[in-house]
Design an enzyme around this catalytic site. Structure first.
Site, short mmCIF file in Angstrom:
data_model
loop_
_atom_site.label_atom_id
_atom_site.label_comp_id
_atom_site.label_asym_id
_atom_site.label_seq_id
_atom_site.Cartn_x
_atom_site.Cartn_y
_atom_site.Cartn_z
N GLU A 36 0.69 -1.15 -0.07
CA GLU A 36 -0.02 0.03 0.13
C GLU A 36 0.74 1.42 0.04
O GLU A 36 0.47 2.32 -0.65
CB GLU A 36 -0.98 0.12 1.13
CG GLU A 36 -1.68 -1.20 1.24
CD GLU A 36 -2.61 -1.19 -0.12
OE1 GLU A 36 -3.11 -0.01 -0.68
OE2 GLU A 36 -3.19 -2.49 -0.58
N ASP B 266 3.55 -4.25 -5.99
CA ASP B 266 3.99 -5.66 -5.31
C ASP B 266 5.60 -5.49 -5.39
O ASP B 266 6.20 -5.89 -4.63
CB ASP B 266 3.63 -6.63 -6.29
CG ASP B 266 2.07 -7.06 -6.03
OD1 ASP B 266 1.62 -6.52 -4.66
OD2 ASP B 266 1.51 -7.57 -6.62
#
Length: 418
Positions: free
Chosen positions: A280, A363
């Site tokens: 995040e 990611d």
């Protein structure tokens, strides 16, 4: 009357054929959802779900996807009914003829319109909620669910009234009204991004400081390493509503928030939580929030530009049939909302592709920030199990629904990434 009956029959037949075709497509996709090369690997749900739960996940995913794909033409049917039946024009006429209600024509019309659409959509919403409950995803009671729908109704009502009031005012002045509306949409978009986490989100859930001080310190240490100006981590009580897992970073400037669902805290271990938080944070570091705002502004330009041509052609062709005299009157709102819905649906493959790229970049950043991929595979497996998500969605689902890379792809990348 004959024209109304004709379009209704044609639309009903087309809808039934479309719904059946989508159902068959999704059912066929559940036969071999995982490519043979990856069966038996960590990306195969058969390796971490028991057979009954695996079958349940396949059926539930197909059901959710079917509801999604029929919801758009369902919405279009509602607006077309309001237009061809002239109900919208009749509502406007009655409000304008009432001396007491004339001054409140727009807000009352929006209330009637939104209430009608809400009732028409209620069967699909109830079906979706009941599927989530029976499959153990939702833990929310009827009272809480209805309360959230009431909040949805209220927030959307206020926004539609404000936007429609400003839009009609600008349209009355003529000229390139779509360009003026687009320019006004820029500060409005930024304002909504700012108030979302501090004004709107708290209407649905309660946010508190993270209950684990040691974990908060580690997350804030990660944020400091990522140069994110955060002083606290928020925990939101979602276990009363769902068993799904989530975490996010939202807001801009002073409204920035790092948020963890309490279900995530309960189901994931520390390495998994830090990895999902690093993901995040990657959105913040990679300026995905800013790019999201730019994307929203850019898409609104295209929507208003293309929509201005389309709505003029629609009203020129069907204005008399629909009882619409001018674009800047309440009776035109169903036509405007119909057009927005169609354009939104058509643009989903593009917006979803951009989103998947951003999620993949986050990611990659998470692995770099943590310096390890520990917990990645088990985290993705737990995400799939908690919400019965499909590991490898069929092509149409990827195009129109998938905002993230498939969990299968994310696991394979986590295993192969340096």
């Amino acid at each position: 009357m004959q024209a109304q009956t004709s379009w209704r029959k044609k639309f009903a037949v087309a809808f039934i054929i479309y719904a059946a075709a989508i159902g068959l497509y999704l059912a066929a996709a559940t036969i071999h959802p995982i490519p043979e090369a990856y069966r038996g690997t960590a990306a195969d749900p058969a390796t971490f779900l028991d057979p009954a739960k695996y079958r349940q996940s396949l059926l539930y995913s197909a059901q959710r996807n079917w509801i999604f794909f029929i919801s758009y033409p369902w919405e279009w049917a509602v607006y077309l009914y309001l237009l061809f039946s002239r109900k919208g024009a009749a509502w406007q006429s009655r409000l304008e003829q009432s001396p007491k209600l004339r001054k409140f024509t727009l807000p009352l019309f929006v209330l009637l319109l939104q209430g009608f659409v809400f009732l028409c959509f209620l069967p699909l919403r109830v079906l979706s909620y009941m599927l989530s409950r029976t499959n153990g995803i939702s833990t929310q009671g009827w009272g809480s669910w209805l309360q959230d729908r009431a909040v949805d109704f209220g927030v959307n009502y206020v926004l539609i009234v404000i936007v429609a009031s400003v839009a009609f005012l600008i349209m009355r002045k003529g000229g390139r009204w779509w360009l003026k509306l687009w320019l006004l949409s820029i500060p409005f978009t930024l304002f909504m991004m700012y108030i979302q986490p501090v004004v709107i989100d708290p209407l649905y859930n309660q946010f508190n400081r993270l209950s684990d001080p040691q974990l908060e310190a580690k997350i804030l240490s990660l944020a400091d390493k990522a140069h994110i100006p955060a002083e606290r981590v928020y925990e939101v009580d979602m276990s009363e509503k769902t068993n799904a897992l989530n975490a996010y970073v939202s807001g801009i400037g002073g409204s920035l928030r790092i948020v963890l669902w309490d279900t995530t805290l309960q189901r994931l271990n520390e390495p998994e939580i830090l990895l999902i938080m690093a993901h995040e944070m990657g959105h913040y570091v990679k300026h995905h929030l800013e790019w999201s705002a730019i994307g929203a502004v850019g898409s609104s330009f295209v929507l208003l530009w293309a929509g201005s041509f389309a709505i003029r052609r629609l009203l020129k062709r069907y204005g008399d049939d629909w009882g619409i005299r001018r674009l800047h009157e309440p009776a035109a709102l169903p036509a405007v909302l119909l057009l927005i819905s169609v354009l939104t649906f058509v643009s989903l493959p593009v917006s979803n592709a951009v989103s998947r790229q951003a999620e993949h970049a986050a990611d990659i950043y998470a692995f770099q920030l943590i310096g390890s991929k520990e917990g990645a595979v088990t985290m993705y497996q737990k995400l799939a199990e908690s919400s019965l998500s499909e590991m490898n969605p069929p092509l149409l689902v990827k195009l129109f629904r998938s905002t993230h890379p498939s969990l299968m792809d994310r696991i394979l990348y986590a295993q192969d990434a340096p």
